[in-house]
Design a protein around this motif. Structure first.
Motif, PDB file in Angstrom:
ATOM      1  N   GLY B 187       0.826  -1.211   0.000  1.00 41.11           N
ATOM      2  CA  GLY B 187       0.000   0.000   0.000  1.00 41.11           C
ATOM      3  C   GLY B 187       0.859   1.259   0.000  1.00 41.11           C
ATOM      4  N   LEU B 188       1.901   1.251   0.826  1.00 40.10           N
ATOM      5  CA  LEU B 188       2.786   2.423   0.881  1.00 40.10           C
ATOM      6  C   LEU B 188       3.476   2.642  -0.462  1.00 40.10           C
ATOM      7  N   LYS B 189       3.892   1.537  -1.052  1.00 39.29           N
ATOM      8  CA  LYS B 189       4.574   1.601  -2.353  1.00 39.29           C
ATOM      9  C   LYS B 189       3.642   2.199  -3.413  1.00 39.29           C
ATOM     10  N   VAL B 190       2.394   1.732  -3.407  1.00 38.73           N
ATOM     11  CA  VAL B 190       1.419   2.247  -4.379  1.00 38.73           C
ATOM     12  C   VAL B 190       1.190   3.743  -4.144  1.00 38.73           C
ATOM     13  N   MET B 191       1.098   4.143  -2.859  1.00 42.53           N
ATOM     14  CA  MET B 191       0.872   5.559  -2.570  1.00 42.53           C
ATOM     15  C   MET B 191       2.056   6.416  -3.006  1.00 42.53           C
ATOM     16  N   GLU B 192       3.261   5.865  -2.823  1.00 38.63           N
ATOM     17  CA  GLU B 192       4.448   6.591  -3.268  1.00 38.63           C
ATOM     18  C   GLU B 192       4.397   6.826  -4.770  1.00 38.63           C
ATOM     19  N   LEU B 193       4.059   5.750  -5.497  1.00 43.29           N
ATOM     20  CA  LEU B 193       3.972   5.870  -6.949  1.00 43.29           C
ATOM     21  C   LEU B 193       2.846   6.821  -7.336  1.00 43.29           C
ATOM     22  N   LEU B 194       1.750   6.731  -6.569  1.00 42.04           N
ATOM     23  CA  LEU B 194       0.612   7.606  -6.856  1.00 42.04           C
ATOM     24  C   LEU B 194       1.050   9.064  -6.754  1.00 42.04           C
ATOM     25  N   ARG B 195       1.752   9.384  -5.684  1.00 48.24           N
ATOM     26  CA  ARG B 195       2.232  10.766  -5.536  1.00 48.24           C
ATOM     27  C   ARG B 195       3.228  11.113  -6.623  1.00 48.24           C
ATOM     28  N   GLY B 196       4.126  10.175  -6.879  1.00 48.50           N
ATOM     29  CA  GLY B 196       5.200  10.470  -7.824  1.00 48.50           C
ATOM     30  C   GLY B 196       4.709  10.624  -9.253  1.00 48.50           C
ATOM     31  N   VAL B 197       3.888   9.709  -9.676  1.00 46.28           N
ATOM     32  CA  VAL B 197       3.482   9.694 -11.090  1.00 46.28           C
ATOM     33  C   VAL B 197       2.255  10.562 -11.327  1.00 46.28           C
ATOM     34  N   ALA B 198       1.301  10.506 -10.368  1.00 48.54           N
ATOM     35  CA  ALA B 198       0.021  11.143 -10.645  1.00 48.54           C
ATOM     36  C   ALA B 198       0.007  12.622 -10.277  1.00 48.54           C
ATOM     37  N   LEU B 199       0.706  12.951  -9.211  1.00 45.67           N
ATOM     38  CA  LEU B 199       0.578  14.315  -8.724  1.00 45.67           C
ATOM     39  C   LEU B 199       1.575  15.228  -9.424  1.00 45.67           C
ATOM     40  N   GLN B 200       1.105  15.907 -10.410  1.00 45.76           N
ATOM     41  CA  GLN B 200       1.969  16.849 -11.103  1.00 45.76           C
ATOM     42  C   GLN B 200       1.300  18.206 -11.106  1.00 45.76           C
ATOM     43  N   GLU B 201       2.067  19.178 -11.527  1.00 47.95           N
ATOM     44  CA  GLU B 201       1.636  20.574 -11.457  1.00 47.95           C
ATOM     45  C   GLU B 201       0.162  20.802 -11.808  1.00 47.95           C
ATOM     46  N   GLU B 202      -0.239  20.288 -12.944  1.00 42.87           N
ATOM     47  CA  GLU B 202      -1.555  20.649 -13.470  1.00 42.87           C
ATOM     48  C   GLU B 202      -2.646  19.680 -13.037  1.00 42.87           C
ATOM     49  N   ARG B 203      -2.370  18.924 -12.015  1.00 41.08           N
ATOM     50  CA  ARG B 203      -3.313  17.863 -11.690  1.00 41.08           C
ATOM     51  C   ARG B 203      -3.693  17.888 -10.216  1.00 41.08           C
ATOM     52  N   ALA B 204      -4.922  17.440  -9.920  1.00 37.78           N
ATOM     53  CA  ALA B 204      -5.363  17.326  -8.529  1.00 37.78           C
ATOM     54  C   ALA B 204      -5.788  15.894  -8.262  1.00 37.78           C
ATOM     55  N   LEU B 205      -5.608  15.466  -6.998  1.00 37.67           N
ATOM     56  CA  LEU B 205      -5.986  14.101  -6.625  1.00 37.67           C
ATOM     57  C   LEU B 205      -6.923  14.127  -5.428  1.00 37.67           C
ATOM     58  N   VAL B 206      -7.995  13.319  -5.513  1.00 40.97           N
ATOM     59  CA  VAL B 206      -8.854  13.132  -4.349  1.00 40.97           C
ATOM     60  C   VAL B 206      -8.839  11.647  -4.029  1.00 40.97           C
ATOM     61  N   VAL B 207      -8.409  11.321  -2.824  1.00 42.93           N
ATOM     62  CA  VAL B 207      -8.256   9.919  -2.435  1.00 42.93           C
ATOM     63  C   VAL B 207      -9.134   9.629  -1.220  1.00 42.93           C
ATOM     64  N   VAL B 208     -10.055   8.680  -1.390  1.00 43.65           N
ATOM     65  CA  VAL B 208     -10.872   8.231  -0.260  1.00 43.65           C
ATOM     66  C   VAL B 208     -10.129   7.101   0.434  1.00 43.65           C
ATOM     67  N   THR B 209     -10.040   7.153   1.733  1.00 44.70           N
ATOM     68  CA  THR B 209      -9.365   6.046   2.419  1.00 44.70           C
ATOM     69  C   THR B 209      -9.812   5.863   3.868  1.00 44.70           C
ATOM     70  N   HIS B 210      -9.648   4.637   4.326  1.00 45.16           N
ATOM     71  CA  HIS B 210      -9.839   4.283   5.718  1.00 45.16           C
ATOM     72  C   HIS B 210      -8.491   4.157   6.406  1.00 45.16           C
ATOM     73  N   ASP B 211      -7.477   4.055   5.579  1.00 47.60           N
ATOM     74  CA  ASP B 211      -6.195   3.531   5.990  1.00 47.60           C
ATOM     75  C   ASP B 211      -5.339   4.636   6.602  1.00 47.60           C
ATOM     76  N   ALA B 212      -5.319   4.709   7.956  1.00 46.02           N
ATOM     77  CA  ALA B 212      -4.608   5.779   8.666  1.00 46.02           C
ATOM     78  C   ALA B 212      -3.118   5.787   8.339  1.00 46.02           C
ATOM     79  N   ARG B 213      -2.596   4.614   7.929  1.00 43.91           N
ATOM     80  CA  ARG B 213      -1.160   4.520   7.702  1.00 43.91           C
ATOM     81  C   ARG B 213      -0.706   5.284   6.454  1.00 43.91           C
ATOM     82  N   ILE B 214      -1.649   5.645   5.602  1.00 46.99           N
ATOM     83  CA  ILE B 214      -1.232   6.397   4.411  1.00 46.99           C
ATOM     84  C   ILE B 214      -1.595   7.877   4.518  1.00 46.99           C
ATOM     85  N   PHE B 215      -2.125   8.297   5.689  1.00 44.51           N
ATOM     86  CA  PHE B 215      -2.566   9.683   5.818  1.00 44.51           C
ATOM     87  C   PHE B 215      -1.470  10.698   5.489  1.00 44.51           C
TER      88      PHE B 215
END
Ligand code: ATP
Ligand code: MG
Lengths: 224, 241
Positions: B187-215
């Motif tokens: 899960g942490l690895k996926v979140m890292e990639l999510l931030r790295g690949v998905a989060l760029q200047e012109e983009r916004a991310l909304v993530v629903v989660t229960h998982d306190a460990r990725i807060f």
């Protein structure tokens, strides 16, 4: 032991020699048929009031068959038919006066209904199983017309494959069955009618699927 | 903070309500949501089960109609569009990541990633080249790219889903519980990639989660309860690579 050319047998106390075997398809009735000359037939069979059922007439080359028929009818007061007319008369005899077409017809209709039901059911199950993916595609921006075309393509492919297997299988079976006891014959109309029926079944099944997918709310994708 | 405020607004919601059903059986899943998501921001929606998180991102992503209020995504209101324009807008601007991955089971990883481009009408060859590039960034080798989803692990499948969400460079990505089917490390690895690949200047991310460990992958956390946002928390930790 089937008869073969050269066999000698006894027919009503008379000696008969097989000189040829007529190759024909098995009929629905099961009396054996013997072809012989009129005079010999008179000797083999005991005298009855009417011995004669049919006389085979060979027309001279170039003779107009209808004129010939009319001439025979005038001269003998018997019904004269061309080969084709005789064939049709036999055909219609079986259609009208025997249970064969009804029974075969019911069997055919039942298999059609069962086949259509199975095909429809299969397609419907496919739709339900893949609803999540249809929803995903919708959420990701696939238009209804794109999904419509996808389902249609699927139905066409399934139809072609099924038709190929069905008609192909029947033909292969017929090929190996010819010359055996099974009277197998595929008239040219049959593949066409089958194609029509397959198109009908596929369209109906696809329509069910299309209806379901068109109405699908993309919001289902987030529900587990 | 300064930088964030100078940035553009990606999503702007005002007074959103959503009622499912009618009469006695109706459920008010959203009861007045005010929310802004900035370009370049990763916002997490957290809260107890049934509080309306999924409903809210469905409204934001334009796959569910709200009952009241307004929701503007990149200056457009999807609910005001006709179906075909809205579908098109979603296809161009929004990427999705699901808890259950929702990869098409008969397509390879590579083809799955190419799907959004194919939907947008890009030529197949071009789409596959771009998909290969994205999967490369997600650390896929050639053999994995040509595998079917069923032959990949959960983490790998979610990475494919990430690739599919970003391949067409959408401006907003919504994720519903992207890590809850995965073990902690994955899960942490996926979140890292999510931030790295998905989060760029012109983009916004909304993530629903229960998982306190990725807060702490969030820039900001919105805590929801009972169809409302109770509080926002700014997150100091920066995971930009
Ligand atoms: N299609 C629907 N029809 C009726 N009620 C619904 C529907 N979708 C959601 N709800 C209801 O709306 C409320 C919010 O649901 P939602 O799925 O948004 O919650 P959630 O915060 O995502 O929960 P979870 O953490 O369990 O996923 C719940 O009470 C749910 O039962
Ligand atoms: Mg949910």
């Amino acid at each position: 032991m089937p008869l073969k050319v050269g066999d000698v047998l006894e027919l009503n106390d008379h000696r008969a020699v097989v000189v040829g075997i007529c190759r024909s398809s098995r009929s629905f009735q099961n009396q054996p048929i013997l072809y012989t000359t009129y005079t010999r037939a008179m000797r083999f069979a005991p005298r009855e009031r009417k011995m004669l059922s049919f006389i085979l007439v060979k027309a001279r080359a170039g003779q107009d068959l209808q004129t010939l028929n009319r001439r025979i009818e005038a001269a003998t007061e018997l019904r004269a038919l061309t080969a084709r007319e005789f064939r049709m008369k036999t055909f219609w005899y079986f259609m009208k006066y025997t249970g064969i077409p009804i029974n075969l017809g019911i069997a055919m209709f039942m298999s059609l209904v069962v086949g259509a039901a199975i095909a429809g059911q299969t397609f419907y199950t496919f739709t339900l199983e893949n609803l999540r993916y249809f929803g995903t595609l919708k959420a990701m921006g696939a238009s209804n017309s794109l999904l419509f075309r996808m389902i249609l393509l699927q139905a066409v492919m399934v139809g072609i494959i099924g038709y190929g297997i069905g008609v192909g299988g029947a033909s292969v079976f017929g090929y190996f069955a010819s010359g055996t006891e099974a009277a197998w014959r595929i008239v040219w109309q049959l593949p066409l009618i089958t194609a029509g029926v397959v198109v009908l079944i596929c369209s109906l099944s696809a329509a069910i699927c299309i209806r379901k997918v068109m109405r699908l709310e993309p919001a289902v994708v987030f529900r587990s | 903070m300064q930088a964030l405020h100078s940035k553009k607004i990606a999503v702007s919601c005002q007074g959103i309500t959503k009622t499912f059903g009618e009469g006695a059986n109706s459920v008010q899943a959203l009861q007045g949501i005010d929310l802004e998501v900035m370009v370049g921001e990763l916002l997490m929606l957290v809260g107890p089960s049934g509080c309306g998180k999924t409903t809210l991102i469905s409204v934001i992503a334009g796959i569910l109609d709200r009952t009241e209020g307004s929701c503007i995504v990149f200056d457009e209101d999807m609910q005001g569009m006709d179906t075909s324009r809205r579908t098109r807008f979603r296809g161009e601007n929004i990427g999705f990541v699901f808890q259950a991955y929702n990869l098409l089971p008969t397509l390879t990883a590579l083809e799955n990633v190419a799907v959004p481009l194919l939907i947008l009408g890009r030529p197949r060859k071009q789409a596959l080249i771009r998909a290969r590039e994205v999967l490369g960034q997600l650390q896929f080798d050639n053999r994995m790219m040509l595998s079917l989803p069923k032959d990949l692990s959960g983490g790998q499948q979610q990475r494919v889903a990430l690739g599919r969400a970003v391949v067409h460079k959408p401006r907003l990505i919504v994720c519903d519980e992207p890590t809850s089917a995965l073990d902690h490390v994955t899960g942490l690895k996926v979140m890292e990639l999510l931030r790295g690949v998905a989060l760029q200047e012109e983009r916004a991310l909304v993530v629903v989660t229960h998982d306190a460990r990725i807060f702490n992958f969030a820039d900001r956390i919105a805590r929801m309860d009972d169809g409302r946002i109770k509080s926002f928390e700014q997150n100091g930790v920066n995971h930009d690579s």
